[in-house]
Design a protein around this motif. Sequence first.
Motif, PDB file in Angstrom:
ATOM      1  N   ARG A 157     -11.310   3.208   3.198  1.00  0.00           N
ATOM      2  CA  ARG A 157     -11.808   3.712   4.481  1.00  0.00           C
ATOM      3  C   ARG A 157     -12.504   2.592   5.241  1.00  0.00           C
ATOM      4  NH1 ARG A 157     -15.861   7.491   4.353  1.00  0.00           N
ATOM      5  NH2 ARG A 157     -15.219   8.488   6.287  1.00  0.00           N
ATOM      6  N   SER A 186       0.884  -1.183   0.000  1.00  0.00           N
ATOM      7  CA  SER A 186       0.000   0.000   0.000  1.00  0.00           C
ATOM      8  C   SER A 186       0.916   1.226   0.000  1.00  0.00           C
ATOM      9  CB  SER A 186      -0.862  -0.031   1.264  1.00  0.00           C
ATOM     10  OG  SER A 186      -1.176   1.273   1.695  1.00  0.00           O
ATOM     11  N   LYS A 240      -5.633  -0.182   0.818  1.00  0.00           N
ATOM     12  CA  LYS A 240      -6.586   0.017   1.930  1.00  0.00           C
ATOM     13  C   LYS A 240      -7.609   1.081   1.577  1.00  0.00           C
ATOM     14  CE  LYS A 240      -3.560   1.412   4.920  1.00  0.00           C
ATOM     15  NZ  LYS A 240      -3.117   1.902   6.240  1.00  0.00           N
ATOM     16  N   LYS A 274     -18.528   4.963  -8.412  1.00  0.00           N
ATOM     17  CA  LYS A 274     -17.322   5.464  -7.751  1.00  0.00           C
ATOM     18  C   LYS A 274     -16.098   5.239  -8.632  1.00  0.00           C
ATOM     19  CE  LYS A 274     -14.850   5.016  -3.377  1.00  0.00           C
ATOM     20  NZ  LYS A 274     -15.012   4.956  -1.936  1.00  0.00           N
TER      21      LYS A 274
END
Length: 248
Positions: free
Chosen positions: A61, A30, A59, A119
Amino acid sequence: MLTQRCKNLKRGRERDKIFHKFYSYHSVVSTNEVAKQLLQKNGVPDYFIVSTKIQTQGKGRWGREWWSPEGGLWCSFVTPKISIPSLRAALSVVQVIRRLTPLRAGIRWPNDIIIRDKKVGGVLTENFAPANKEEEKLIIGIGVNINQEGFPPELPEATSLKIELGKTFSVQDFLHELVDEFEKILDSEIIDQIKEVLVLLGKNITAKVKNGIKTGELWDIATNGSLLLREPTGIITELMASEVEFIR
Ligand code: BTN
């Protein structure tokens, strides 16, 4: 003579740049985690960017996984403390999409980047205090779905620029446009610009909060970036990004 002038102009422009250092990778767990590791070292600048072609454990939220195959933009902007960092980053992404494409991208508060109700990107900002430094830093993780041609079935609400427009974009060019945009609005008042691109403003929404659901009208965004919800009773409730999982 002319060459010398061009060189001087270029140097002038480079001096204005805030992010000088880019750490680029092929595959990392990440970019937010790489940023933390870099911050533990001596000699890293105040502002820098980490980017990678692939994240193996991206990652999102609320502890969610962020699917990060090759073709997307996966990066983290590291800065000292600034106000409303996630909204600043989301606004920068929206402006770049609007500049590079005919798409009317918008922000779904607090920091989803939306195209036609789907999204296309998200922001995950983390505070981080490196053990060897006094100052706390911000790691602003930004993900934009750019060239993916499809998504796993568990992501039915995701889209990419390629799915929307049927063409391939340069992820590198997108990143450079994004850095320019972010630098431009790094210390400006952005709430009015946010409201101009905010999806659901004035609409009835459902907000998933820690202890359940809240409903009402998305009334306004406060100067600190909080959402002002006008509940059916008429009461205005301030919701902070950290307490809202999502709104619909
Ligand atoms: C969200 O909408 O849940 C936020 C997604 C943030 C994803 C980006 S990709 C680059 C950076 N590194 C991560 O592991 N996450 C962020």
